[in-house]
Design an enzyme around this catalytic site. Sequence first.
Site, PDB file in Angstrom:
ATOM      1  N   ALA A 123       0.806  -1.214   0.000  1.00  0.00           N
ATOM      2  CA  ALA A 123       0.000   0.000   0.000  1.00  0.00           C
ATOM      3  C   ALA A 123       0.841   1.268   0.000  1.00  0.00           C
ATOM      4  CB  ALA A 123      -0.936  -0.004   1.203  1.00  0.00           C
ATOM      5  N   GLY A 181       6.528  -0.187  -3.497  1.00  0.00           N
ATOM      6  CA  GLY A 181       6.684  -1.375  -4.318  1.00  0.00           C
ATOM      7  C   GLY A 181       8.147  -1.590  -4.620  1.00  0.00           C
ATOM      8  N   ASP A 193      -0.455 -10.682  -1.227  1.00  0.00           N
ATOM      9  CA  ASP A 193       0.832 -10.560  -0.543  1.00  0.00           C
ATOM     10  C   ASP A 193       0.907 -11.388   0.736  1.00  0.00           C
ATOM     11  OD1 ASP A 193      -0.935  -8.891   0.839  1.00  0.00           O
ATOM     12  OD2 ASP A 193       0.180  -7.054   0.427  1.00  0.00           O
ATOM     13  N   THR A 194      -0.204 -11.534   1.448  1.00  0.00           N
ATOM     14  CA  THR A 194      -0.172 -12.371   2.651  1.00  0.00           C
ATOM     15  C   THR A 194       0.024 -13.840   2.293  1.00  0.00           C
ATOM     16  OG1 THR A 194      -1.678 -10.830   3.744  1.00  0.00           O
ATOM     17  CG2 THR A 194      -1.352 -12.967   4.796  1.00  0.00           C
ATOM     18  N   ASN A 252      -7.586 -10.355  10.582  1.00  0.00           N
ATOM     19  CA  ASN A 252      -7.050  -9.058  10.144  1.00  0.00           C
ATOM     20  C   ASN A 252      -6.960  -8.114  11.344  1.00  0.00           C
ATOM     21  OD1 ASN A 252      -7.450  -9.908   7.333  1.00  0.00           O
ATOM     22  ND2 ASN A 252      -7.306  -7.719   6.888  1.00  0.00           N
TER      23      ASN A 252
END
Length: 482
Positions: free
Chosen positions: A11, A14, A235-236, A294
């Site tokens: 977020a 990158g 990504d997780t 989360n």
Amino acid sequence: MKNYVAIDIGASSGRLLLGNIRDGKLVLSEIHRFKNGFTFRDGHDRWDMDSLIHEIFTGLEKVKQMGISACTLGIDTWGVDYVLVDSAGNKLGDPVSYRDSRTAGKISVLTSEYPKDYIYKKTGIQFLELNTLYQLYVEDKNLIAAADKILLIPDYIGFILTGKQVAETTNSSTTQMLNLREQLFDSDLLEHLGIDPCKFAELRDAGTHLGKLKPEWHEKFDLPETDVTTVATHDTASAVVGTPAKGENWAFLSSGTWSLLGMELRTPITSELAFQENYTNEWGAYGTYRFLKNIMGLWIVQEIARLTGYKYSFSEMAQLAEKEEFFVSIIDVNDDRFNNPDNMIEEIQAYCRDTGQPVPESIGELTNCVYGSLALCYAQALQKMKEITSKEIDALYIVGGGSNVATLNQLTANLAGIKVYAGPQEATAIGNLSVQLITEGEIGSVQDARDLIRESFEIKEFIPEQMKETKALESYAALIRN
């Protein structure tokens, strides 16, 4: 020696990383790093996809400049956000960020028409306003009608690079629209949204070839011959693959902007207790499920740093936090008020004031409040997870940027009463590369990858210590109940 490139976009930033196996170890080199973030445009908080694509090509040109003529490539990003694409392959505007306010209150609206427990039994996914289900519920119906495909962010990037459209499963599961039993996008939910199932691309598992870069990109840029692999694009999911765990009774904590705390399971759990505690069953790589919670994560600390002009590094903020007594002031890190407030510092202070606690003022006090609250949340979530799964948890593996925060790691070990192993920081990119390595046959399995990671990177160990403040967990539980 084969060359593997991971595109890993979060977020806030990158990067493109190069991976090789040398002398029995996985070696990483950062090729290109760039900023990411949403801006308010056209009435919403939006991501700049053209900028991200430009940065990817800049990074690939740097790979070529290193003398690398051929490589494989995998893409992972954050989940739930999507791009609407017309029949000519053009995006119908930049995607709206999951932190945009458009979905506020929409869970209660949608679930008044479609029962919560029914949705959970179908999908096994936790209820978060940012989920794609609620984003599409409020999306402009004319835009949906004009769209030929709805592509999640990494799938859209893969489409731009190769011209091939797929819906990778680890990321698609975060939409809260995949049916656990049918292994497809749920037709009832889509009908309720008024969306034709054909607007989603064919589901594709992690570890399959997507295709080569389109010839037109070689004409515009000086690029290596690149074969794109569909990795665990969430990504997780990549971070879990990149977790250097061993044995059976372990949990993971992917610690970054978000904290994703969970276990890797072979069978999803959609029990009443899992539903009540809002645990999720996201699909993982190679037939696994990420049973997780989360938690707001380091976003709160990142906002404190931003609002104070980055006067202190994150390491210095942690040092200042250590000088203060922990658990003097605590917050519910998952309270919606911390999702995207105008001023995070003022929101923390208002929360403490509203709950009759001392109000943190200094950077050290504010950071101390957040770290202490996160550790309490982690410990509570681990205990709940043991109850739901009926499994013991002997160790917690913390990966991602938060694995560097020794203060938080030690607090978590103390409060949870288990060993904590921290590192590697780049677990997401490493998991991305690991799927490429398995796909290319350089290693045989995820366990081989995890063994390789332990041999290749420093993993720090934190042993539980006796806490001075024995009532912290009780105080936190009371705060959450109220």
